[in-house]
Enzyme design. Sequence first.
Site, PDB file in Angstrom:
ATOM      1  N   CYS A 109      26.144  40.145  33.332  1.00 31.62           N
ATOM      2  CA  CYS A 109      26.744  40.121  34.667  1.00 31.62           C
ATOM      3  C   CYS A 109      26.181  41.252  35.529  1.00 31.62           C
ATOM      4  O   CYS A 109      25.886  41.065  36.708  1.00 31.62           O
ATOM      5  CB  CYS A 109      28.259  40.236  34.562  1.00 31.62           C
ATOM      6  SG  CYS A 109      29.131  40.114  36.137  1.00 31.62           S
ATOM      7  N   CYS A 208      36.191  38.128  30.664  1.00 27.17           N
ATOM      8  CA  CYS A 208      37.028  37.717  31.794  1.00 27.17           C
ATOM      9  C   CYS A 208      37.138  36.209  31.932  1.00 27.17           C
ATOM     10  O   CYS A 208      38.158  35.702  32.406  1.00 27.17           O
ATOM     11  CB  CYS A 208      36.503  38.333  33.089  1.00 27.17           C
ATOM     12  SG  CYS A 208      34.904  37.684  33.635  1.00 27.17           S
TER      13      CYS A 208
END
Length: 373
Positions: A109, A208
Amino acid sequence: MTDTSQRPLRVLAAMSGGVDSAVAAARAAEAGHDVTGVHLALSANPQSFRTGARGCCTIEDSRDARRAADVIGIPFYVWDLAERFREDVVEDFVAEYEAGRTPNPCLRCNEKIKFAALLDKALALGFDAVCTGHYAQVIVREDGTRELHRASDMAKDQSYVLGVLDDRQLAHALFPLGDTVTTKDEIRAEAERRGLAVAKKPDSHDICFIADGDTQGFLASRLGKAEGDIVDETGAKVGTHEGAYGFTIGQRKGLRIGTPAADGKPRYVLDISPVNNTVTVGPAASLDVSALTAIKPRWCGAAPEGPGTYTAQLRAHGGETEVSAGMVDGELRVTFTEPVRGVAPGQAIVLYDGTRVVGSATIATTTRATADA
């Protein structure tokens, strides 16, 4: 390169909705920079991401980020990067497990979203730098080149997940918390003094985009069940599984092996073979690795010339180990001074020269230590 330490800049602060990114944005504004806050919407359906103040992608997180920006007194926007996140992080995560590797989605990410997609968009809009709440330092040398270093407080250092940043990205990175030698409680106290409601918000953990924290269930829903054998080092079948992707190198729990080991000691996952859908288990000593090769190197500055001695970190919260490393035929070849345990293909290895991050690469193959090593 842009020197983000000397003059006021136009700064885009990535605000996750947590306390670290909020304090980082506040410090950047207090330092005199022209700061704009942005929250990244990383899911087309934010309710499907982790909730209860434990993630960084939920609706409540975007609201917390907006409230923090209002208190700091900076403009705030929400940018939709859900499709890019799905392609570059979520699908990559699934594909890596399907191939028998163990990826780090937070590192991916940072590479693909926060310091590629976000930074590119920020520069196109005229911003000078992207600010995040990571604990790491960018140090500007006398010749203007930049180096990524560990945070002043090793207990909170996050340089491992930033080891994918290249010199161009470092030139536009701002980490206001990196030189802070303080406890997390003091960061929370600072947030409270600043009137930031996220002061007592719990830190985010786990992945997440896996709402319930069940990684194996998430992968099963994407890849389907695929029964296969669990074998020992001799190739003898000792159990079965419902998908090789549900295992990681070094795993001990959840193996559901019906046949006990001859020595009565626990067994660990030694190898995962997606080709024949087989998981190999064995004793802890067989996890020891003496060397590895890694691919897709990314250097935080100039690539090192020739082989050298470094320290290496193999996990986000792991310790350092001494290695010798160098590039051979486009691959990073690493030899450990002392064998290390539980190294898995797909993980990132990050090399350090003292506190300086040299660069990172993705582990492709490992060499086990000999029995008498």
